[in-house]
Write a protein that holds these residues in place. Sequence first.
Motif, PDB file in Angstrom:
ATOM      1  N   GLY B  79       0.830  -1.211   0.000  1.00  0.00           N
ATOM      2  CA  GLY B  79       0.000   0.000   0.000  1.00  0.00           C
ATOM      3  C   GLY B  79       0.859   1.254   0.000  1.00  0.00           C
ATOM      4  O   GLY B  79       0.584   2.211  -0.718  1.00  0.00           O
ATOM      5  N   THR B  82       2.713   1.613  -3.389  1.00  0.00           N
ATOM      6  CA  THR B  82       1.784   2.014  -4.441  1.00  0.00           C
ATOM      7  C   THR B  82       1.466   3.500  -4.352  1.00  0.00           C
ATOM      8  O   THR B  82       1.400   4.197  -5.364  1.00  0.00           O
ATOM      9  CB  THR B  82       0.477   1.202  -4.341  1.00  0.00           C
ATOM     10  N   ARG B  83       1.302   3.984  -3.138  1.00  0.00           N
ATOM     11  CA  ARG B  83       1.006   5.407  -2.977  1.00  0.00           C
ATOM     12  C   ARG B  83       2.139   6.247  -3.546  1.00  0.00           C
ATOM     13  O   ARG B  83       1.918   7.208  -4.275  1.00  0.00           O
ATOM     14  CB  ARG B  83       0.815   5.751  -1.505  1.00  0.00           C
ATOM     15  N   ARG B  96      -7.793   5.577  -7.491  1.00  0.00           N
ATOM     16  CA  ARG B  96      -6.504   5.334  -6.861  1.00  0.00           C
ATOM     17  C   ARG B  96      -6.582   4.151  -5.895  1.00  0.00           C
ATOM     18  O   ARG B  96      -5.722   3.276  -5.889  1.00  0.00           O
ATOM     19  CB  ARG B  96      -6.064   6.600  -6.106  1.00  0.00           C
ATOM     20  N   THR B 100      -4.728   0.511  -5.992  1.00  0.00           N
ATOM     21  CA  THR B 100      -3.996  -0.008  -4.834  1.00  0.00           C
ATOM     22  C   THR B 100      -4.491  -1.408  -4.465  1.00  0.00           C
ATOM     23  O   THR B 100      -3.697  -2.322  -4.243  1.00  0.00           O
ATOM     24  CB  THR B 100      -4.182   0.940  -3.634  1.00  0.00           C
ATOM     25  N   VAL B 142      -5.166   3.569   2.905  1.00  0.00           N
ATOM     26  CA  VAL B 142      -4.997   4.624   1.901  1.00  0.00           C
ATOM     27  C   VAL B 142      -5.741   5.887   2.323  1.00  0.00           C
ATOM     28  O   VAL B 142      -5.218   7.004   2.219  1.00  0.00           O
ATOM     29  CB  VAL B 142      -5.487   4.140   0.515  1.00  0.00           C
TER      30      VAL B 142
END
Lengths: 464, 218
Positions: B79, B82-83, B96, B100, B142
């Motif tokens: 996570g 990916t951010r 988004r 993710t 997220v």
Amino acid sequence: MLDFFKKSSGLLGMNARNLEYIRPHNRKRGREIADNKLFCKRVLKKNGLGVPALIAKIRTHEELERFDWTALPASFALKPNRGFGGEGILVVYARKKNNPEAWVKANGDIIAIGDIKNHIRNILDGSFSLSNIPDIAFFEERLTLLKLFKPYTYKGIPDIRVIVFNHVPVMAMLRLPTKASDGKANLQQGAIGVGIDLATGTTTSAILGKGHRIEYAPDTRLALSGIKIPYWKDILRMSVEAQQISGLGFLGADIAIDRERGPVILELNARPGLSIQLANFSGLKKRLERVAGLKIKTVERGVRVGMNLFGGEIEEEIEELSGKRVIGSIEKVKFIGKDGKEIEVEAKIDTGADSTAIDTELAKELGFAETLRIFEEKVAGRDVMTELTKDERTALFSEIPDLVDTIPIKSSHGASYRPMIRIECVIDTLTVPAKVSVIDRAHLEYQAIIGRRHLQKFLIDVNK
Amino acid sequence: MTYHPLIAFFAEQGVPIQTVTLLLMLPIVATLVAFFRQVVGIKAFGIYTPSIITFALLAFDPNGLKYGIAIFVSVILVGMVTRLALKRFRLLYLPRVAITLSIISLAILIILVIGGIYNRTGLAAISIFPLLIMITLAEKFVATQIEKGSRVAFLLAIETLLISIVGYFLVSWDALTALLLSYPWIVLLTFLINFSLGKWTGLRVTEYFRFRKIFRSL
């Protein structure tokens, strides 16, 4: 251990803040004002409080497409209406040269209309609002930095957080943006919090971010204590007024100082953070409990109570260091005369005078009426200084009860003597035995002046 | 093990004992989370996430902790990466999160396959639901990253894991299970505890730590 728990009871924790202060004192309407910046701006402005001017707002994607970009000034701040913690705020300082469609950010980056549009889309979709509900974007005037704050500030604008409870300002801190906080005045993001003495508006201790104690502004030798915040009383007054307008019983008001406009309210906070206690090295709960239940009728009164109750920390520190008391140039002084007679008057603290003098009437009330009467009888109207020899004078004066000494005075009528008596002066709780002269001060503003001889245990703060 | 007549009655009606146990455990786990928040000051992602992760860890048994924590940490790490990767594209929120989630799913698939290659069949034998629960943790994560930043999100994830592990030990504690099945009424005690937690205004343990420097000057 027990002592430890007793001490900690003065601190406000998250549980007590939510249960005892926010829940009962911040009702729905107040919270709505605090969470909706545009609404807040409108309400405060309507009530005559200064806020940053609104330039334009964008509510929907259609409005964004139709927006007239030429209407924007060279500098502005773009904000999400329901943003929190300083997220989603974009500030530009100038238009790019020869390009009306691009602006310059604080760090020198160029930002074009396309980027701004994208940012606004994110705002509209709720990227910066609590629980991601769709939001409104608005442009407001960019505030200009006060010269005083310039050396302490990394980009951005510092602001002053004032906690108000029951119409009384109870604690305040100056928040300085840093490199770590990227120019935002938010402690969570690494800004500096500086505690403020409420009585004088002078800064005391400071923390960086969420708890690291510091003394100097980062990378400088500039002390963070002792900064005198301008418009201090106005700032406190505005905070208390904001509380009355918003109905938020437990309020954190954020106020910035614009170079031209003076103090303006940035936003109101219904859930003020607890780090302000660290910046001030003091517990909020103890202070809140002191003002709870007080009947405060006017804004002025609330401000005065706050200044009186929660100021003086600096003084205490000076007093501790120097072993002397700090007093003002006008101070309430209690005189203790014959047979324990006590009278309290406002006296002028006069470092230009050597000795202390009190008014004839005051001396009479203190029990020296008889002394003065006999003195007048024997001395007044006669030029004792030239008529009598020194020994004769001494003999004459010794017949007068309670007269301890005399003092020669020169005036337009020639020289004469004034009587001196022994009393006690209580200045700021300290008792000073004093030989004071008695003189007619009826035509003067203060009934007494305190001279150098009796001020050895004091420091004088002319601002007080 | 002796069942309380009430529990025995439930079992006769066809409710599996395991289900009864888990349902009776839920109030206790929820109370534990509330206690951690109000008294200790460990926040985690709300109350739902740590509770559900607790039960997910249980479902990973017999190697609950080992695999559960491995999957949890993988989800968080993927996570975060990916951010970082998606940041510069400035995507809107839901797409988004969708990306993710997809990347996390794929990553877990790869982990299972790698586990298979190294003969860790226990990993591949995990049922799908605890896996899904772990993956949905990503949304919470997220969302927190966006609202409060990566550091806070990471901290909250660690706190969530911590509470879930404590919860896991509590729920898999045989003596407690036996006690609940013999005296199911003790579940009602959680109401009492939560009432007092709900009125608790004292400082949290973490606040004693946070304000420790002030104590001297108070």
